[in-house]
Design an enzyme around this catalytic site. Structure first.
Site, mmCIF file in Angstrom:
data_model
loop_
_atom_site.group_PDB
_atom_site.id
_atom_site.type_symbol
_atom_site.label_atom_id
_atom_site.label_comp_id
_atom_site.label_asym_id
_atom_site.label_seq_id
_atom_site.Cartn_x
_atom_site.Cartn_y
_atom_site.Cartn_z
ATOM 1 N N ASP A 110 0.836 -1.198 0.000
ATOM 2 C CA ASP A 110 0.000 0.000 0.000
ATOM 3 C C ASP A 110 0.873 1.251 0.000
ATOM 4 O OD1 ASP A 110 -2.326 1.378 -0.052
ATOM 5 O OD2 ASP A 110 -2.888 1.015 2.027
ATOM 6 N N HIS B 59 -7.329 0.049 -9.720
ATOM 7 C CA HIS B 59 -7.261 1.051 -8.655
ATOM 8 C C HIS B 59 -6.200 2.108 -8.918
ATOM 9 C CE1 HIS B 59 -7.519 2.896 -4.768
ATOM 10 N NE2 HIS B 59 -6.268 2.582 -4.484
#
Length: 318
Positions: A157, A230
């Protein structure tokens, strides 16, 4: 005037091992009493943070980091006669063709993290000694660092976030709003994932949905990504230049109950940048939205430590 990270709250570094997110609502029954309580808290909070850093330094070196701030509605109630950060507004629900990102209530926001969970606990507990009488709890979420700093869906992330040494100018308000320089706009959003749906996808399908290789974190070629991957939908460009914010997302979970999600935490110099990213995700129907429910969302302004000192001294109550 130039940005001075040393005068900011902890908004641009260190995601932490143990994390606490807390959203409070002000009791709007006695405005003067609430204002006085916030004035005292602005002072006490800094002493609490300093004390806990000293107390824990010989135990685990927790590296306690804390930031807290106020929503637009709270700012109007607490400081009605004072100027307001230029981009501070009440977040309102955003909608796209398929999905929406709801707005929820909240006046005061806390983001507390450390490598020692006891320190996180103690910080929030001591803060509440000065706030409990004038607030109610809207939400309290405990986050954690997953393996290798990965998101709960298994991917690294924050790859596109600025490196720590470059991060402060993306997180901190500059001379464009001199009265609130070294503050930051914090957007908090709680996502609940249907992990069964995600885990039934093959690794290759997950990679196309995120836009990166799962193990190596190498970005896929554009033709190998889904159109709503994403890292495609969350990308925002202005005048041909990619815009960045500071993401400090962490997982949260009640594993026995099967409730698992991501607490999205984004700090930015400009709220318009974060908002633009959210709008892109909705416009392009980000794949992550297809197996997630968004439970909350609100914008807060994180004052600089200089501004907190002014609040503590009563200048904002004039």
């Amino acid at each position: 005037m130039v940005i001075e990270p040393s005068k900011a709250q902890d908004v641009w570094k260190d995601i932490g091992e143990h994390v606490q997110f807390t959203v409070l609502k002000l009791k709007r029954t006695n405005q003067v009493a609430v204002q006085e309580a916030i004035q005292e808290f602005a002072d006490r909070s800094q002493a609490i943070i300093r004390s806990l850093r000293i107390r824990d330094s010989k135990v685990a070196g927790s590296e306690l980091k804390v930031s807290f701030g106020f929503s637009s509605s709270a700012w109007d109630y607490l400081f009605p006669n004072q100027p307001k950060p230029a981009e501070l507004e009440t977040y309102e629900s955003l909608s796209g063709l398929q999905y929406s990102m709801p707005a929820t209530e909240g006046d005061i926001f806390f983001h507390i993290r450390a490598s020692n969970e006891a320190v996180v606990y103690e910080a929030q507990t001591q803060f509440m000694r000065f706030l409990r009488e004038v607030t109610t709890v809207v939400d309290e979420t405990k986050g954690f660092r997953y393996f290798e700093g990965r998101a709960i869906i298994g991917f690294i992330d924050g790859t596109e976030a600025p490196a720590v040494e470059d991060a402060a100018p993306y997180a901190l308000v500059g001379e464009e709003d001199k009265e609130f320089i070294n503050g930051s706009y914090a957007f908090a959003q709680k996502w609940l994932h249907n992990m069964d749906v995600w885990q039934h996808l093959k690794t290759e399908e997950q990679e196309r949905a995120v836009g990166r290789e799962k193990f190596t974190d190498i970005e896929l070629k554009d033709e190998d990504k889904l159109q709503n991957a994403h890292n495609v939908t969350s990308k925002l460009e202005q005048d041909g230049e990619e815009q960045k914010i500071i993401r400090m997302n962490v997982p949260f979970s009640e594993p026995a109950s099967g409730k698992t999600g991501t607490y999205f935490m984004g700090y930015s110099r400009h709220w318009s940048i974060t908002k633009g990213m959210l709008e892109n995700m909705l416009e392009k129907s980000d794949f992550l939205l297809s197996f997630s429910d968004i439970l909350s969302g609100q914008l807060f302004f994180i004052p600089s430590r200089d501004t907190l000192a002014d609040i503590a001294d009563g200048h904002f109550n004039d």
